[in-house]
Scaffold this active site. Structure first.
Site, PDB file in Angstrom:
ATOM      1  N   CYS A  86       0.865  -1.178   0.000  1.00  0.00           N
ATOM      2  CA  CYS A  86       0.000   0.000   0.000  1.00  0.00           C
ATOM      3  C   CYS A  86       0.899   1.225   0.000  1.00  0.00           C
ATOM      4  CB  CYS A  86      -0.921  -0.004   1.221  1.00  0.00           C
ATOM      5  SG  CYS A  86      -1.999   1.440   1.303  1.00  0.00           S
ATOM      6  N   CYS A 229      -4.944   6.349  -3.617  1.00  0.00           N
ATOM      7  CA  CYS A 229      -4.289   5.033  -3.643  1.00  0.00           C
ATOM      8  C   CYS A 229      -2.870   5.249  -4.144  1.00  0.00           C
ATOM      9  CB  CYS A 229      -5.045   4.064  -4.554  1.00  0.00           C
ATOM     10  SG  CYS A 229      -4.214   2.465  -4.792  1.00  0.00           S
TER      11      CYS A 229
END
Length: 289
Positions: A86, A229
């Site tokens: 991530c 993101c």
């Protein structure tokens, strides 16, 4: 069980951070979903356990590659599933480690962090942190993407950044705003392990003062639409560069939660891509589970 946690975010992509130094806090997917629930829990796009790398059977072997990678970012999506990496989360994780005196990062130094996608190197910047996401690649499979708000399926380019992405280019901001991302886009063919799907619109002009810029929205697998993101931002810039064939290596990507910079650069083992942006800790607390 009482759990002490910290809430943090990177450009609006928010996370619950929990210390699990011994790697023994075996929360179930249902318990993680409860913690991440925005109505009945703390609320977050994902949950990060701070685990000592030596205590994780999953990534302990990475210490042979990088003995200084003391910490493993054990990242879970809000549905409880495990994820490889991530990009926003690892910056917030770095902020968490430093704020809790679990790691040090001096000027010019690098903080190696273990992930399910290998070692990622984090450095401090004036506005937050930069992370080297490593090598990337274009996947040969050609996808069509169907999503609410668009009348017809659009082609998508599959980018592998250790986690899977499919990038779709749109004509203008009106198309981007019309997307209905409350439901996952439908992929044809289906992606074997699911995918994060990014929808992007190029700025006009594309390049200004040597930096290319675009705007993006994203539906993350196992989460839904998020305000940002990190790996998706990198995938979007890589896809546009791939289509344009212009060799542009500096990008600025706007997402609903802010702005993230992307840079492509050569290394001995091939081209890498990195991102940089803010990382904030918002509050700490405890919750009964």
């Amino acid at each position: 069980m009482t759990i002490t946690f910290t809430k943090g975010h990177g450009t609006g992509n928010d996370f619950i951070l929990i210390q699990d130094l011994a790697g023994q806090m075996a929360l179930t997917e249902a318990e993680i979903r409860k913690l991440c629930d925005r109505h009945f829990g703390i609320g977050a796009d994902g949950l990060i356990f701070a685990v000592r790398t030596e205590n994780s059977a999953e990534v302990r072997g990475l210490l042979e590659q990088e003995p200084n990678a003391e910490w493993f970012m054990d990242y879970r999506n809000s549905d409880g599933s495990k994820a490889e990496m991530c990009g926003n989360g690892i910056r917030v994780f770095a902020r968490y480690l430093l704020s809790n005196s679990l790691a040090e990062l001096t000027d010019g130094s690098t903080l190696p962090i273990a992930t399910r996608n290998g070692i990622k190197d984090v450095t401090a910047t004036a506005s937050g942190f930069a992370v080297d996401l490593g090598r990337w690649g274009v996947t040969e499979t050609e996808y069509l993407v169907r999503v609410g708000g668009l009348g017809v399926a659009r082609p998508g380019l599959a980018i592998n950044l250790g986690n899977p992405h499919i990038v779709v280019a749109l004509a203008d901001q009106e198309e981007l705003s019309s997307l209905e991302l409350s439901k996952a886009p439908v992929l044809d063919p289906e992606a074997p392990n699911g995918a994060n799907v990014e929808f992007v619109v190029l700025d006009e002009p594309l390049i200004k003062e040597g930096v290319a810029s675009l705007t993006m929205r994203v539906h993350e697998r196992g989460v839904g639409e998020t305000m940002s993101c990190g790996t998706g931002v990198a995938a979007a810039a890589l896809a546009i560069r791939h289509w344009a064939g212009n060799g542009q290596n500096f990008w600025k990507v706007r997402v609903p939660g802010g702005e993230v910079a992307v840079r492509m650069f050569a290394t001995e083992d091939g081209e890498h891509v990195g991102i940089s942006g803010a990382a904030e800790l918002v509050f700490t607390g405890s919750v009964e589970l």
